[in-house]
Design an enzyme around this catalytic site. Structure first.
Site, PDB file in Angstrom:
ATOM      1  N   SER A   1      12.285  16.839 -10.418  1.00  0.00           N
ATOM      2  CA  SER A   1      13.703  16.903 -10.798  1.00  0.00           C
ATOM      3  C   SER A   1      14.454  15.596 -10.601  1.00  0.00           C
ATOM      4  CB  SER A   1      14.402  18.014  -9.997  1.00  0.00           C
ATOM      5  OG  SER A   1      14.490  17.628  -8.647  1.00  0.00           O
TER       6      SER A   1
ATOM      7  N   SER B   1       0.335   7.872  -5.099  1.00  0.00           N
ATOM      8  CA  SER B   1       0.168   7.284  -3.776  1.00  0.00           C
ATOM      9  C   SER B   1       1.195   6.164  -3.628  1.00  0.00           C
ATOM     10  CB  SER B   1      -1.280   6.795  -3.645  1.00  0.00           C
ATOM     11  OG  SER B   1      -1.493   6.168  -2.421  1.00  0.00           O
TER      12      SER B   1
ATOM     13  N   TYR C   1       4.897   6.836   7.092  1.00  0.00           N
ATOM     14  CA  TYR C   1       4.728   6.927   5.636  1.00  0.00           C
ATOM     15  C   TYR C   1       3.349   6.390   5.247  1.00  0.00           C
ATOM     16  CZ  TYR C   1       5.521   5.926   0.663  1.00  0.00           C
ATOM     17  OH  TYR C   1       5.415   5.862  -0.710  1.00  0.00           O
TER      18      TYR C   1
ATOM     19  N   LYS D   1       0.043   8.145   3.364  1.00  0.00           N
ATOM     20  CA  LYS D   1      -0.533   7.675   2.096  1.00  0.00           C
ATOM     21  C   LYS D   1      -1.963   7.169   2.305  1.00  0.00           C
ATOM     22  CE  LYS D   1       3.051   8.376  -0.721  1.00  0.00           C
ATOM     23  NZ  LYS D   1       3.045   9.310  -1.848  1.00  0.00           N
TER      24      LYS D   1
END
Ligand SMILES: NC(=O)c1ccc[n+]([C@@H]2O[C@H](COP(=O)([O-])OP(=O)(O)OC[C@H]3O[C@@H](n4cnc5c(N)ncnc54)[C@H](OP(=O)(O)O)[C@@H]3O)[C@@H](O)[C@H]2O)c1
Length: 292
Positions: free
Chosen positions: A6, A132, A146, A150
């Protein structure tokens, strides 16, 4: 099937797929974000389904996949795009923050992949695309959680690629570097790290002050956009043999070569010395009396 569709990169991918017109799309977003589709001019239709999916919710993951399997025969392409970013230093990271970061960026996407695989395996076809990050190649200070998520996604997807390739299923990791967007403003900052960003005397204040400026500036200066990342995703879908990794921006390509070919010592030395204002880091906060 696309997650986090979205807004941002997800919305750009959704628009490209809609423009192409050749797909039956299942665009998903968290329930509270579904109204954004109407704001973006995207309406549900026979070939465009809009569904609520919080990637961390096992029941919602199952419900969406089961509906696709019962009505459409299965997911042809899964694009795991949804993601969040925590900003924190290792010392201030809490177990809850680590767990949330891993749940959204690693465990949720891998669980969704596991759900769509049985039907792809039976049909001996399918494509799993994982959005990624260059943060999955290289870790920067204040971005450790973070990058951990990943790196985990990279490792698990690489292994999955070898596992499912014999069944005719493709896996692609798309790695953007900095993308021109305001997504860094949405970064989640833990309580202690937030205090560190605000209090000049905090030992980690210079880390956040300098890294915030660097990240904000690079995100505004880069020529990469959500639209250019979406183009890479669409190309990966259209190619019969897409590579395991697609480096989607010039800085991601540069980092990949730097990491791969610089001698290990030089890589760490250069990275450290290129950190903005690094000479001032460690000058604040309580000073420890020298050991006698
Ligand atoms: N922007 C960059 O510079 C950049 C660089 C490298 C990689 N990436 C990766 O690209 C992907 C998209 O990032 P973006 O820049 O478009 O970020 P964004 O604008 O913050 O969008 C993130 C999307 O993930 C969704 N999301 C977050 N938590 C979710 C959950 N629990 N369940 C389902 N959806 C959830 C968000 O939905 P809500 O709005 O409902 O929260 C939103 O749709 C991420 O995987 C990100 O790591 C981005």
């Amino acid at each position: 099937m696309l997650t986090g569709a979205s807004v941002g990169v997800g919305l750009a991918i959704a628009r490209k797929l809609l423009d192409d017109g050749g797909f039956h799309l299942v665009l998903t977003a968290r329930a509270e974000s579904l109204p954004r589709f109407a704001e973006a001019g995207i309406r549900a239709g026979e070939r465009v389904w809009l569904r609520a999916l919080d990637i961390t919710d096992g029941a919602q993951r199952r419900a969406v996949v089961e509906e696709i399997e019962s009505k459409l025969g299965g997911v042809d392409t899964l694009i795991n795009n949804a993601g969040i970013t925590y900003r924190t230093v290792a010392e201030y990271a809490t177990a809850a923050e680590l767990s949330h970061q891993m749940l959204v960026n690693y465990e949720g996407p891998m669980a969704l992949a596991a759900l769509v695989l049985p039907s792809m395996r039976r049909r001996r076809a399918g494509h799993i695309i994982q959005i990624s990050s260059a943060g999955g190649l290289m870790a920067m200070p204040t971005m450790g959680l973070y990058s951990a998520s990943k790196f985990a996604l990279e490792a698990a997807s690489e292994a999955m690629n070898y596992e499912v390739r014999p069944f005719g299923i493709r896996v692609t990791l798309v790695l953007p570097g900095f993308v021109h967007s305001a997504s860094y403003k949405k970064a989640l900052v833990g309580r202690l790290s937030r205090a560190a960003t605000q209090q000049v005397g905090d030992p980690y204040h210079p880390h956040f002050a300098n890294m915030d400026r660097l990240i904000g500036t690079l995100m505004m200066l880069t020529s990469a956009t959500p639209d250019s990342i979406a183009t890479c995703v669409l190309k990966a879908m259209q190619r019969r043999h897409s590579p395991l990794r697609i480096l989607a921006t010039w800085d991601a390509r540069l980092l990949w070569w730097f990491r791969r070919f610089a001698p290990q010592g030089a890589y760490v030395w250069l990275t450290y010395h290129m950190l903005p204002g690094v000479r001032t880091w460690g000058m604040e906060g309580e000073s420890v009396p020298p050991a006698l």
